[in-house]
Structure formats: C-alpha cells, structure tokens
Scaffold this active site. Structure first.
Site, PDB file in Angstrom:
ATOM      1  N   ASP A  11      -2.673 -32.910   6.817  1.00  0.00           N
ATOM      2  CA  ASP A  11      -1.579 -32.203   7.472  1.00  0.00           C
ATOM      3  C   ASP A  11      -1.998 -30.746   7.664  1.00  0.00           C
ATOM      4  OD1 ASP A  11       1.134 -31.848   8.422  1.00  0.00           O
ATOM      5  OD2 ASP A  11       1.498 -30.791   6.546  1.00  0.00           O
ATOM      6  N   ASP A  13       0.572 -27.668   8.846  1.00  0.00           N
ATOM      7  CA  ASP A  13       1.634 -26.750   8.431  1.00  0.00           C
ATOM      8  C   ASP A  13       2.025 -27.006   6.979  1.00  0.00           C
ATOM      9  OD1 ASP A  13       2.207 -25.456  11.035  1.00  0.00           O
ATOM     10  OD2 ASP A  13       2.830 -27.470  11.619  1.00  0.00           O
ATOM     11  N   ASP A 208       2.219 -32.020   2.501  1.00  0.00           N
ATOM     12  CA  ASP A 208       3.204 -31.362   1.639  1.00  0.00           C
ATOM     13  C   ASP A 208       4.605 -31.931   1.773  1.00  0.00           C
ATOM     14  OD1 ASP A 208       3.283 -30.149   4.339  1.00  0.00           O
ATOM     15  OD2 ASP A 208       4.834 -28.874   3.459  1.00  0.00           O
TER      16      ASP A 208
END
Length: 261
Positions: A11, A13, A208
């Site tokens: 990922d 961001d 996240d």
C-alpha cells in the site's frame, strides 16, 4: 508468521508515505526486497492520480520503480472494463488525472449520453457532478467503483474517500455499485498476482488499513499490518482480523523479513 513470500504488494498512503513524507524504512524495504530477489509492487486503492503521477511521486521521493511495479485500482478497473467488454461511452467521476488515464485507453469520460458509470476518488467533486452521477445511477446504467475506502489518510488526519461517495449515492438512489474493484475485493489481488505469475498463497499484502489491506487476506493471500497509518493495535484487537505479521512500520517489517524469509 510469514512464509514463502514471493511477492510483496505494498500500500502507499499511510504505509510507504504520508503526503510528501516517506515513512520509516520505506526505501530500505525496497532495497531489501531487491537484495533478496523478492518482487514487489505498489498496490493502491487511491484512484485520484493516474499511473504517471504516482510514478513521478515515487521517483521524487527516491523510489526508482517501473510501471510493472505499480498497480492501482484505476489500472484494475480498466482491466475489468476490457474483460467485461464494457461500453466506451462513460461518465467517469474522478480527478483530471484519473479521467486522462481512461481517455488514454480510448474511453469517452464525459459522454453526453453515457452507457456506464465509473466513480473514483475525486478531490475535484462538485454538486453538478453529484447530480449527474445520481441521475445516471438512477437510470440503471452499469455502475462501477474503483475502490471502497471510506477515508484517505493525509498529513494531519483524514479526508473523505470514495466510500463516502458510495454511501451518498445509495442514500439518493437506493443503489450500490454493481462492482467494486479495489481492495479488499479479490479481483485486484488476482490481477496483481497474475502479472507476476505468483500463486496467491505466496503473495503478502502490506498495508495500514484493516478493512481493505488486511481484509484482502480473505482471498487467500498473506497480510502484514503496519501501524504507521490508519490502524492502531486497539483497532486490530476489536476487528477479529489476524494478519500474519503486525509491525510498527516498514522498518520493523524489514527486520522481520530478514529473520523469516
């Protein structure tokens, strides 16, 4: 425990960077993967930017990656449209960067009489766009969303993402999207794994967010949660999800990879 990982999906961001700031261990993790001969690819739901914009940003931050090492929800959506032989006349609700990517693939993005609707993360959203979107969805046109994220992490907090727009459209029209392409839906994971020729059980998604990155594990891949973005340990405990690894950031994940792989 991570085992026999042959592809890391990262990922961006809240995992690799936040705004214009690299998160701890970001570049070092890429270097470790290259040294160990483990391929990696950035897999992001954020469709507010086209592939070229993401590549430029990553290179500006010091990550020299190739087009093959980047796979966005917009890329996966275009692949889905081709596989389903969807119409070329679209109403694309998205940023200029996103609509440019669709136009480059031969799609009309602002058709006067669209035959299908695609919505992405649109930071240029206007009320006029909302009216056109709801009219098209209410008319029964095929309705595709690039991803389901409710919020997008930015420096200082969160901003509403496409999931909030999906909820708005449902409240106004009663319809959910016919297909949602990005994480945690299996389509994007299968497409990324096929690009590298790696079985899903040998893929590890690193991110996240519980409800997108970690929930992707339901399709059969491994997952690793980093706590430098949206999710806290308390959130994880309440969720019932069990990633194969939980790390503070990519720096700590890198140490784990050195020990386990």
């Amino acid at each position: 425990m991570l085992h026999d990982v042959r592809l890391f999906l990262l990922d961006m961001d809240g995992t690799f960077y936040l705004g214009e700031r690299l998160l701890p261990g970001a570049l070092e993790f890429l270097q470790l993967c290259r040294e160990r001969g483990i391929p990696f690819a950035f897999l992001t739901n954020n469709s507010s930017r086209g592939r070229r914009d993401y590549l430029e940003k990553l290179r500006r931050l010091g990550a020299a990656v190739t087009q093959r090492e980047l796979f966005t929800s917009a890329d996966a959506t275009l692949l889905y449209l081709r596989e389903k032989d969807m119409p070329r006349r679209l109403l694309v609700i998205g940023t200029p960067s996103l609509t440019a990517q669709f136009a480059a693939e031969g799609y009309e993005t602002d058709a006067a009489q669209p035959q299908a609707v695609v919505i992405g993360f649109d930071t240029t959203l206007t009320y006029e766009k909302l009216v056109r979107l709801c009219d098209a969805v209410r008319a029964g046109l095929p309705y595709i969303a690039t991803h389901p994220d409710l919020n997008c992490p930015v420096p200082g907090g969160m901003i509403p993402d496409i999931g909030a727009l999906i909820a708005f459209v449902k409240a106004a029209t009663g319809r959910e999207p016919d297909a949602v392409i990005g994480k945690p839906n299996a389509y994007i994971a299968h497409a990324a794994a096929q690009r590298f020729g790696v079985p899903l059980e040998n893929v590890c998604m690193v991110g996240d967010r519980l409800y997108t990155d970690i929930a992707l594990g339901a399709c059969g891949c491994q997952t690793a949660l980093v706590l430098c973005g949206e999710t806290s340990r308390e959130d994880l405990a309440r969720s019932g999800l069990r990633p194969a690894a939980v790390c503070r950031d990519l720096a700590q994940l890198g140490e784990l990879v050195k020990e386990m792989l």
